[in-house]
Design an enzyme around this catalytic site. Structure first.
Site, PDB file in Angstrom:
ATOM      1  N   THR A  89       0.840  -1.213   0.000  1.00 50.13           N
ATOM      2  CA  THR A  89       0.000   0.000   0.000  1.00 50.13           C
ATOM      3  C   THR A  89       0.865   1.249   0.000  1.00 50.13           C
ATOM      4  N   GLY A 128       2.861  -2.929   8.367  1.00 51.69           N
ATOM      5  CA  GLY A 128       3.036  -3.194   9.795  1.00 51.69           C
ATOM      6  C   GLY A 128       4.494  -3.442  10.126  1.00 51.69           C
ATOM      7  N   GLU A 371      -6.088  -5.582   4.243  1.00 53.13           N
ATOM      8  CA  GLU A 371      -6.179  -6.823   3.463  1.00 53.13           C
ATOM      9  C   GLU A 371      -7.339  -6.774   2.482  1.00 53.13           C
TER      10      GLU A 371
HETATM   11  C1  LIG Z   1       4.524 -13.612  16.435  1.00 55.08           C
HETATM   12  C2  LIG Z   1       3.287 -14.373  16.160  1.00 55.08           C
HETATM   13  C3  LIG Z   1       2.206 -13.503  15.578  1.00 55.08           C
HETATM   14  C4  LIG Z   1       1.619 -14.116  14.331  1.00 55.08           C
HETATM   15  C5  LIG Z   1       0.225 -14.559  14.504  1.00 55.08           C
HETATM   16  C6  LIG Z   1      -0.727 -13.435  14.610  1.00 55.08           C
HETATM   17  C7  LIG Z   1      -2.093 -13.943  14.348  1.00 55.08           C
HETATM   18  C8  LIG Z   1      -2.981 -12.804  13.977  1.00 55.08           C
HETATM   19  C9  LIG Z   1      -3.883 -13.270  12.913  1.00 55.08           C
HETATM   20  C10 LIG Z   1      -4.573 -12.455  12.139  1.00 55.08           C
HETATM   21  C11 LIG Z   1      -4.542 -10.998  12.324  1.00 55.08           C
HETATM   22  C12 LIG Z   1      -4.228 -10.320  11.042  1.00 55.08           C
HETATM   23  C13 LIG Z   1      -3.189  -9.279  11.287  1.00 55.08           C
HETATM   24  C14 LIG Z   1      -2.805  -8.708   9.980  1.00 55.08           C
HETATM   25  C15 LIG Z   1      -2.158  -7.356  10.112  1.00 55.08           C
HETATM   26  C16 LIG Z   1      -2.564  -6.454   8.980  1.00 55.08           C
HETATM   27  C17 LIG Z   1      -2.064  -6.954   7.626  1.00 55.08           C
HETATM   28  C18 LIG Z   1      -2.586  -6.057   6.532  1.00 55.08           C
HETATM   29  C19 LIG Z   1      -1.766  -6.250   5.286  1.00 55.08           C
HETATM   30  C20 LIG Z   1      -2.336  -5.498   4.136  1.00 55.08           C
HETATM   31  O1  LIG Z   1      -3.282  -4.765   4.213  1.00 55.08           O
HETATM   32  S1  LIG Z   1      -1.492  -5.857   2.685  1.00 55.08           S
HETATM   33  C21 LIG Z   1      -2.311  -4.869   1.486  1.00 55.08           C
HETATM   34  C22 LIG Z   1      -3.706  -5.422   1.205  1.00 55.08           C
HETATM   35  N1  LIG Z   1      -4.206  -4.823   0.004  1.00 55.08           N
HETATM   36  C23 LIG Z   1      -5.223  -5.332  -0.672  1.00 55.08           C
HETATM   37  O2  LIG Z   1      -5.862  -6.292  -0.287  1.00 55.08           O
HETATM   38  C24 LIG Z   1      -5.526  -4.666  -1.961  1.00 55.08           C
HETATM   39  C25 LIG Z   1      -6.954  -4.917  -2.364  1.00 55.08           C
HETATM   40  N2  LIG Z   1      -7.069  -4.847  -3.805  1.00 55.08           N
HETATM   41  C26 LIG Z   1      -7.105  -6.006  -4.537  1.00 55.08           C
HETATM   42  O3  LIG Z   1      -7.076  -7.101  -4.056  1.00 55.08           O
HETATM   43  C27 LIG Z   1      -7.235  -5.834  -6.014  1.00 55.08           C
HETATM   44  O4  LIG Z   1      -6.804  -4.599  -6.459  1.00 55.08           O
HETATM   45  C28 LIG Z   1      -8.701  -5.988  -6.480  1.00 55.08           C
HETATM   46  C29 LIG Z   1      -9.077  -7.403  -6.304  1.00 55.08           C
HETATM   47  C30 LIG Z   1      -9.580  -5.088  -5.653  1.00 55.08           C
HETATM   48  C31 LIG Z   1      -8.837  -5.584  -7.931  1.00 55.08           C
HETATM   49  O5  LIG Z   1      -7.945  -6.381  -8.653  1.00 55.08           O
HETATM   50  P1  LIG Z   1      -7.534  -5.912 -10.132  1.00 55.08           P
HETATM   51  O6  LIG Z   1      -6.294  -6.612 -10.477  1.00 55.08           O
HETATM   52  O7  LIG Z   1      -7.543  -4.419 -10.155  1.00 55.08           O
HETATM   53  O8  LIG Z   1      -8.673  -6.364 -11.143  1.00 55.08           O
HETATM   54  P2  LIG Z   1      -9.775  -7.428 -11.096  1.00 55.08           P
HETATM   55  O9  LIG Z   1     -10.344  -7.551 -12.473  1.00 55.08           O
HETATM   56  O10 LIG Z   1     -10.719  -7.114  -9.991  1.00 55.08           O
HETATM   57  O11 LIG Z   1      -9.047  -8.825 -10.808  1.00 55.08           O
HETATM   58  C32 LIG Z   1      -8.404  -9.450 -11.896  1.00 55.08           C
HETATM   59  C33 LIG Z   1      -8.660 -10.936 -11.771  1.00 55.08           C
HETATM   60  O12 LIG Z   1      -7.932 -11.388 -10.642  1.00 55.08           O
HETATM   61  C34 LIG Z   1      -8.800 -12.053  -9.754  1.00 55.08           C
HETATM   62  N3  LIG Z   1      -8.297 -11.774  -8.436  1.00 55.08           N
HETATM   63  C35 LIG Z   1      -8.234 -10.589  -7.818  1.00 55.08           C
HETATM   64  N4  LIG Z   1      -7.697 -10.724  -6.590  1.00 55.08           N
HETATM   65  C36 LIG Z   1      -7.387 -12.047  -6.479  1.00 55.08           C
HETATM   66  C37 LIG Z   1      -6.800 -12.827  -5.428  1.00 55.08           C
HETATM   67  N5  LIG Z   1      -6.424 -12.269  -4.257  1.00 55.08           N
HETATM   68  N6  LIG Z   1      -6.623 -14.142  -5.631  1.00 55.08           N
HETATM   69  C38 LIG Z   1      -7.023 -14.702  -6.802  1.00 55.08           C
HETATM   70  N7  LIG Z   1      -7.602 -14.045  -7.834  1.00 55.08           N
HETATM   71  C39 LIG Z   1      -7.766 -12.715  -7.652  1.00 55.08           C
HETATM   72  C40 LIG Z   1     -10.153 -11.459 -10.009  1.00 55.08           C
HETATM   73  O13 LIG Z   1     -11.174 -12.320  -9.578  1.00 55.08           O
HETATM   74  C41 LIG Z   1     -10.099 -11.300 -11.505  1.00 55.08           C
HETATM   75  O14 LIG Z   1     -10.305 -12.580 -12.065  1.00 55.08           O
HETATM   76  P3  LIG Z   1     -11.010 -12.686 -13.508  1.00 55.08           P
HETATM   77  O15 LIG Z   1     -10.047 -12.049 -14.460  1.00 55.08           O
HETATM   78  O16 LIG Z   1     -12.298 -11.930 -13.395  1.00 55.08           O
HETATM   79  O17 LIG Z   1     -11.183 -14.158 -13.697  1.00 55.08           O
HETATM   80  C1  LIG Z   2      -4.174  -1.325  10.662  1.00 56.69           C
HETATM   81  C2  LIG Z   2      -3.750  -1.407   9.215  1.00 56.69           C
HETATM   82  C3  LIG Z   2      -2.664  -2.213   8.869  1.00 56.69           C
HETATM   83  C4  LIG Z   2      -2.243  -2.266   7.538  1.00 56.69           C
HETATM   84  N1  LIG Z   2      -1.141  -3.018   7.212  1.00 56.69           N
HETATM   85  C5  LIG Z   2      -0.702  -3.029   5.931  1.00 56.69           C
HETATM   86  C6  LIG Z   2       0.462  -3.758   5.578  1.00 56.69           C
HETATM   87  O1  LIG Z   2       1.096  -4.390   6.406  1.00 56.69           O
HETATM   88  N2  LIG Z   2       0.902  -3.726   4.282  1.00 56.69           N
HETATM   89  C7  LIG Z   2       0.223  -3.014   3.320  1.00 56.69           C
HETATM   90  O2  LIG Z   2       0.660  -3.016   2.154  1.00 56.69           O
HETATM   91  N3  LIG Z   2      -0.918  -2.327   3.621  1.00 56.69           N
HETATM   92  C8  LIG Z   2      -1.377  -2.315   4.898  1.00 56.69           C
HETATM   93  N4  LIG Z   2      -2.512  -1.619   5.223  1.00 56.69           N
HETATM   94  C9  LIG Z   2      -3.175  -0.824   4.192  1.00 56.69           C
HETATM   95  C10 LIG Z   2      -4.491  -1.449   3.750  1.00 56.69           C
HETATM   96  O3  LIG Z   2      -4.241  -2.609   3.013  1.00 56.69           O
HETATM   97  C11 LIG Z   2      -5.251  -0.396   2.932  1.00 56.69           C
HETATM   98  O4  LIG Z   2      -5.659   0.611   3.830  1.00 56.69           O
HETATM   99  C12 LIG Z   2      -6.466  -1.011   2.241  1.00 56.69           C
HETATM  100  O5  LIG Z   2      -6.043  -1.855   1.205  1.00 56.69           O
HETATM  101  C13 LIG Z   2      -7.382   0.081   1.664  1.00 56.69           C
HETATM  102  O6  LIG Z   2      -6.643   0.952   0.815  1.00 56.69           O
HETATM  103  P1  LIG Z   2      -6.659   2.536   1.118  1.00 56.69           P
HETATM  104  O7  LIG Z   2      -6.505   2.734   2.553  1.00 56.69           O
HETATM  105  O8  LIG Z   2      -5.684   3.179   0.195  1.00 56.69           O
HETATM  106  O9  LIG Z   2      -8.125   2.991   0.732  1.00 56.69           O
HETATM  107  P2  LIG Z   2      -8.596   3.306  -0.785  1.00 56.69           P
HETATM  108  O10 LIG Z   2      -8.190   2.212  -1.676  1.00 56.69           O
HETATM  109  O11 LIG Z   2      -8.234   4.715  -1.099  1.00 56.69           O
HETATM  110  O12 LIG Z   2     -10.187   3.222  -0.579  1.00 56.69           O
HETATM  111  C14 LIG Z   2     -10.826   4.247   0.200  1.00 56.69           C
HETATM  112  C15 LIG Z   2     -12.299   4.012   0.093  1.00 56.69           C
HETATM  113  O13 LIG Z   2     -12.678   4.217  -1.266  1.00 56.69           O
HETATM  114  C16 LIG Z   2     -13.698   3.303  -1.641  1.00 56.69           C
HETATM  115  N5  LIG Z   2     -13.214   2.523  -2.778  1.00 56.69           N
HETATM  116  C17 LIG Z   2     -11.945   2.266  -3.131  1.00 56.69           C
HETATM  117  N6  LIG Z   2     -11.895   1.500  -4.239  1.00 56.69           N
HETATM  118  C18 LIG Z   2     -13.169   1.283  -4.612  1.00 56.69           C
HETATM  119  C19 LIG Z   2     -13.786   0.545  -5.678  1.00 56.69           C
HETATM  120  N7  LIG Z   2     -13.075  -0.130  -6.590  1.00 56.69           N
HETATM  121  N8  LIG Z   2     -15.131   0.542  -5.718  1.00 56.69           N
HETATM  122  C20 LIG Z   2     -15.869   1.184  -4.786  1.00 56.69           C
HETATM  123  N9  LIG Z   2     -15.351   1.879  -3.749  1.00 56.69           N
HETATM  124  C21 LIG Z   2     -14.016   1.930  -3.678  1.00 56.69           C
HETATM  125  C22 LIG Z   2     -13.956   2.406  -0.422  1.00 56.69           C
HETATM  126  O14 LIG Z   2     -15.018   2.936   0.337  1.00 56.69           O
HETATM  127  C23 LIG Z   2     -12.674   2.563   0.392  1.00 56.69           C
HETATM  128  O15 LIG Z   2     -12.879   2.394   1.788  1.00 56.69           O
HETATM  129  C24 LIG Z   2      -2.950  -1.532   6.547  1.00 56.69           C
HETATM  130  C25 LIG Z   2      -4.058  -0.743   6.902  1.00 56.69           C
HETATM  131  C26 LIG Z   2      -4.468  -0.681   8.223  1.00 56.69           C
HETATM  132  C27 LIG Z   2      -5.647   0.160   8.589  1.00 56.69           C
END
Ligand SMILES: CCCCCCCC/C=C\CCCCCCCCCC(=O)SCCNC(=O)CCNC(=O)[C@H](O)C(C)(C)COP(=O)(O)OP(=O)(O)OC[C@H]1O[C@@H](n2cnc3c(N)ncnc32)[C@H](O)[C@@H]1OP(=O)(O)O
Ligand SMILES: Cc1cc2nc3c(=O)[nH]c(=O)nc-3n(C[C@H](O)[C@H](O)[C@H](O)COP(=O)(O)OP(=O)(O)OC[C@H]3O[C@@H](n4cnc5c(N)ncnc54)[C@H](O)[C@@H]3O)c2cc1C
Length: 616
Positions: A89, A128, A371
Site C-alpha cells: 500500500t 506493519g 487486506e
Molecule cells: C509472532 C506471532 C504472531 C503471528 C500470529 C498473529 C495472528 C494474527 C492473525 C490475524 C490478524 C491479522 C493481522 C494482519 C495485520 C494487517 C495486515 C494487513 C496487510 C495489508 O493490508 S497488505 C495490502 C492489502 N491490500 C489489498 O488487499 C488490496 C486490495 N485490492 C485487490 O485485491 C485488487 O486490487 C482488487 C481485487 C480489488 C482488484 O484487482 P484488479 O487486479 O484491479 O482487477 P480485477 O479484475 O478485480 O481482478 C483481476 C482478476 O484477478 C482475480 N483476483 C483478484 N484478486 C485475487 C486474489 N487475491 N486471488 C485470486 N484471484 C484474484 C479477479 O477475480 C479477476 O479474475 P477474472 O479475471 O475476473 O477471472
Molecule cells: C491497521 C492497518 C494495517 C495495515 N497493514 C498493511 C500492511 O502491512 N501492508 C500493506 O501493504 N498495507 C497495509 N494496510 C493498508 C491497507 O491494506 C489499505 O488501507 C487497504 O487496502 C485500503 O486501501 P486505502 O486505505 O488506500 O483505501 P482506498 O483504496 O483509497 O479506498 C478508500 C475508500 O474508497 C472506496 N473505494 C476504493 N476503491 C473502490 C472501488 N473499486 N469501488 C468502490 N469503492 C471503492 C472504499 O469505500 C474505500 O474504503 C494496513 C491498513 C491498516 C488500517
C-alpha cells in the site's frame, strides 16, 4: 508502548518458532495451532509489530520466491534472523493495485533493479512494523523493462543495516503516526530513491526477468495476490476470536450485574434474565462459534490450495479467492458490529478501559479495511458471482461452494413454507440467487449497452454488494448447518451437547432470516402467521440457550490474562476489580490534583470576583 509490544512480540515469535519446530519442522502451517493459543495475539493489546513479518513477509518469500531465494532470504526470515514486512500500500493507493506508483526499472548492464517511489503519493504507507521494527521488506512495485510496464512484482529490499538498524542510503523510513488502536505496531512509511537491488532480489517463482532483460510472464498473474489471500483467511479466524472474547466478557458480566426487577416487588435479577439482554448477548456467542467453524473450513481450503499452487495447479485459486474475500468481509463486519453491541450491553462499565471491550473493538475494527477494504471485496465477489451466473445460464457446473446457486436457479418457485432449518437455509440461498439474477440483469444490460465491465460493476455496485452479502450468509449458514446436522462425528457428541448445538443452529438461522427478511420477502411468500411463529421460536430458543451461555463462553477457554477485563474475570469480582483499576489511575495519586492551583482555583475565583463586581 512500542518497545513493550516488541518485547511481547519477540516472546510470541519464539513460541511460534518452537511450535513450528514441534508441529512440522521446516513446514509452514502451524497457524491453526498458533490461533489455538490466543495468548500470542491477545497478550499484546496494542498490536503485534511482528504480525506482518510472520504472516506475510515469511510466506511471500516461501510462496513467491524460488527455492534458491528461499534459501538466501526465507530461511533467515523464518528463523527471525531478519525481520520484514509487506510493503504494498502507498500513500496514494491501497485498493487499486494496478495504480501503484512505486517502480522497479531493470538495468541489464548491471543486472540490477533500480527502485523508486517517484512522488510523495508513491511512498509506501501503512505496512506493519515498517516504521521502526523491520530491517527488510517485500517491496511491491510496477516492473519496467526498457520503460515498458510489465505489471506488479515483488522485491526483497533491505531497508536498515543489520548491525546498527540505521536506514540504508536511499531509504527514507519512519512511523506514520497515532491510530485509533494497534499503536504498538509501528505502521510505517518508506520512500526509496534510486535504490539498487540485484536481479535475484525480485521474487521469481511465478514470473522471471532473465539476465538479458527478457520477461517471462506468470502463468496466472493472480498468484501474486496469494499473500493477501492467506491473511484474509487469518482475519476470519482472528476476528471470530475477538468476538468470542467480547462475548465471554459480556456474558460473564451479564450474570454478575443485577438491575431492574422484572416483576414488581421481586429482587433485581441478573441482567441476562432480561429477554432484550439475551438478544444482545447470546446471538453474538453463536456468531463467534459460527465464524470460528467457517474460518477453520477456509483454513483447510487454503492449505489444500497452497499445496496445489506449489504443484503449479492454479485451478482452485478462484474459489479460494471468492471464499477468502467473503469470509474476511463477513467476519470483520459482524465481529466489529457484535463487539460494539456487546459493549453497549454492559452499560457504563462497558465504556471503561478496565473492561477492555474498547480495545478489543479497536483491534477488530481495522480488519474491515486492511487486506482489502470490505466494500471493495464485496464487489470482487459480486463480479465473481456474475461470472458464475453466466456459467449457470450456459448450463455449466459451478465451484462446490456455489453449487447451491445452480440448484436454486432450477427452482421455478419456493416450495411450501415449513419453517424447518432446511427451509430457512433454502430461503436465504433462494433470496441470494434471486439477488444474483437481478444483479446480473442490471449488470448484463449495461455490458450489452457497451459499458465496460469496470463501469458496469460500478453502476451495478449496490446490487452486486447485496448479492455478495447474501452469498456470504448462505455459505456461512450452510457450513454451520452441515457441521451441526450432517457432521460425520455427530454420533460422538452427547445428546445434551448436540441439543445445545442445535439450539445455536436454530438461533443462527432465525436471526439471519430476520436480518434479511426484506431480501427474502422479495422472492418468497411468507404469511404473517409464519413470521410470527418464527418470532416465538426466537424468544423460545433464547430462553433455551440462556442456561448454557456461560458454559459455552467458558469453552472458548480465554483466561483472565487474555481477556484482560475487570468485567469478564473468571471469579466474578467485578466491582472490586473496577475499583482496583480506578485507584491505580494516576489522577488518584494525589488528593488535590495539580491543575487545581494552576487553573481551576483561579478560574473559580475570577468568576466569584466578577459576580461580586456585578452586584456592586
Ligand atoms: C509472532 C506471532 C504472531 C503471528 C500470529 C498473529 C495472528 C494474527 C492473525 C490475524 C490478524 C491479522 C493481522 C494482519 C495485520 C494487517 C495486515 C494487513 C496487510 C495489508 O493490508 S497488505 C495490502 C492489502 N491490500 C489489498 O488487499 C488490496 C486490495 N485490492 C485487490 O485485491 C485488487 O486490487 C482488487 C481485487 C480489488 C482488484 O484487482 P484488479 O487486479 O484491479 O482487477 P480485477 O479484475 O478485480 O481482478 C483481476 C482478476 O484477478 C482475480 N483476483 C483478484 N484478486 C485475487 C486474489 N487475491 N486471488 C485470486 N484471484 C484474484 C479477479 O477475480 C479477476 O479474475 P477474472 O479475471 O475476473 O477471472
Ligand atoms: C491497521 C492497518 C494495517 C495495515 N497493514 C498493511 C500492511 O502491512 N501492508 C500493506 O501493504 N498495507 C497495509 N494496510 C493498508 C491497507 O491494506 C489499505 O488501507 C487497504 O487496502 C485500503 O486501501 P486505502 O486505505 O488506500 O483505501 P482506498 O483504496 O483509497 O479506498 C478508500 C475508500 O474508497 C472506496 N473505494 C476504493 N476503491 C473502490 C472501488 N473499486 N469501488 C468502490 N469503492 C471503492 C472504499 O469505500 C474505500 O474504503 C494496513 C491498513 C491498516 C488500517
Amino acid at each position: 508502548m512500542a518497545s513493550m509490544s516488541v518485547k511481547h512480540a519477540i516472546a510470541a515469535a519464539k513460541k511460534l518458532r518452537s511450535l513450528q519446530e514441534r508441529f512440522n519442522p521446516g513446514g509452514s502451517d502451524i497457524y491453526p495451532a498458533l490461533m489455538g493459543d490466543e495468548a500470542i495475539t491477545a497478550l499484546i493489546p496494542s498490536g503485534n509489530p511482528l504480525s506482518v513479518h510472520i504472516l506475510m513477509f515469511t510466506r511471500a518469500l516461501r510462496e513467491q520466491g524460488t527455492d534458491e531465494q528461499y534459501e538466501k532470504f526465507g530461511r533467515r526470515a523464518d528463523n527471525n534472523e531478519i525481520i520484514g514486512t509487506f510493503a504494498q500500500t502507498e500513500l496514494g493507493h491501497g485498493t487499486y493495485l494496478r495504480g501503484l506508483e512505486a517502480r522497479a526499472d531493470y538495468d541489464r548492464g548491471t543486472e540490477e533493479f533500480v527502485l523508486n517511489t517517484p512522488k510523495l503519493s508513491s511512498y509506501k504507507w501503512w505496512p506493519g512494523g515498517l516504521g521502526q521494527t523491520c530491517n527488510y521488506c517485500i517491496f511491491v512495485a510496477q516492473l519496467y523493462i526498457d520503460n515498458e510496464a510489465k505489471g506488479m512484482a515483488m522485491f526483497v529490499v533491505q531497508i536498515r543495516d543489520e548491525e546498527t538498524h540505521m536506514p540504508l542510503p536511499g531509504v527514507h523510513v519512519g512511523e506514520i503516526g497515532k491510530k485509533m488502536g494497534l499503536n504498538g505496531v509501528n505502521n510505517g512509511f518508506l520512500g526509496l530513491k534510486d535504490y539498487r537491488v540485484p536481479r535475484l532480489n525480485m521474487l521469481m517463482r511465478h514470473q522471471q526477468v532473465l539476465p538479458d532483460g527478457r520477461f517471462v510472464k506468470s502463468p496466472v498473474s493472480q498468484v501474486s495476490y496469494f499473500p493477501m489471500v492467506f491473511v484474509r483467511c487469518m482475519v476470519a479466524r482472528q476476528n471470530s476470536n475477538y468476538l468470542a472474547q467480547a462475548a465471554t466478557i459480556a456474558t460473564r458480566y451479564s450474570v454478575i450485574r443485577r438491575q431492574s426487577p422484572i416483576e414488581e416487588g421481586q429482587p433485581e435479577p441478573k441482567i441476562l434474565e432480561h429477554l432484550t439482554q439475551q438478544m444482545k448477548v447470546i446471538p453474538e456467542i453463536v456468531t463467534a462459534v459460527v465464524y470460528r467453524l467457517a474460518a477453520a473450513n477456509l483454513q483447510n481450503m487454503y492449505n489444500e490450495t497452497a499445496e496445489a499452487v506449489y504443484r503449479k495447479d492454479f485451478s482452485r485459486l478462484p474459489e479460494l479467492h471468492a471464499l477468502a474475500c467473503i469470509l474476511k468481509v463477513a467476519t470483520s463486519y459482524d465481529s466489529t458490529y457484535g463487539i460494539e453491541r456487546l459493549r453497549q450491553a454492559c452499560g457504563g462499565h462497558g465504556y471503561l478501559t478496565a473492561g477492555n471491550l474498547g480495545n478489543i473493538f479497536a483491534m477488530a475494527a481495522p480488519a474491515c479495511t486492511y487486506e482489502g477494504e470490505n466494500s471493495v471485496l464485496y464487489l470482487q465477489v459480486g463480479k465473481i458471482l456474475m461470472k458464475n451466473w453466466s456459467q449457470v445460464l450456459a448450463g455449466r457446473e459451478l465451484m462446490p461452494s456455489m453449487a447451491y446457486i445452480s440448484e436454486c436457479s432450477k427452482m421455478t418457485s419456493f416450495p411450501q413454507w415449513t419453517g424447518s432449518w432446511e427451509c430457512l437455509l433454502k430461503a436465504i440461498q433462494y433470496a441470494c440467487v434471486g439477488s444474483i439474477r437481478l444483479a446480473f440483469q442490471s449488470y448484463n444490460a449495461r455490458v450489452q449497452s457497451a459499458q465496460s465491465q469496470t463501469a458496469a460493476v460500478n453502476y451495478s455496485g449496490l446490487e452486486l454488494t447485496k448479492a455478495a452479502e447474501l452469498h456470504g450468509r448462505s455459505y456461512v449458514a450452510g457450513n454451520f448447518y452441515q457441521q451441526i446436522v450432517n457432521s460425520p462425528n455427530k454420533h460422538q457428541r452427547s445428546p445434551q451437547f448436540q441439543k445445545v448445538l442445535e439450539n445455536m443452529l436454530e438461533l443462527h438461522l432465525i436471526q439471519i432470516f430476520f436480518r434479511h427478511l426484506g431480501d427474502i420477502l422479495r422472492f418468497i411468500r411468507i404469511t404473517e402467521d409464519e413470521i410470527s411463529a418464527l418470532q416465538r421460536r426466537l424468544e423460545e430458543v433464547l430462553k433455551e440457550l440462556r442456561p448454557d451461555a456461560v458454559a459455552i463462553t467458558d469453552a472458548f477457554d480465554f483466561n483472565d490474562k487474555i481477556l484482560s477485563s475487570a468485567l469478564g474475570c473468571y471469579d466474578g469480582n467485578v466491582y472490586e476489580r473496577l475499583f482496583e483499576a480506578a485507584l491505580k489511575h494516576p489522577l488518584n495519586r494525589k488528593s488535590v490534583p495539580d491543575f487545581f492551583e494552576a487553573h481551576l482555583k483561579p478560574f473559580m475565583k475570577e468568576n466569584a470576583d466578577n459576580a461580586k463586581k456585578s452586584k456592586l
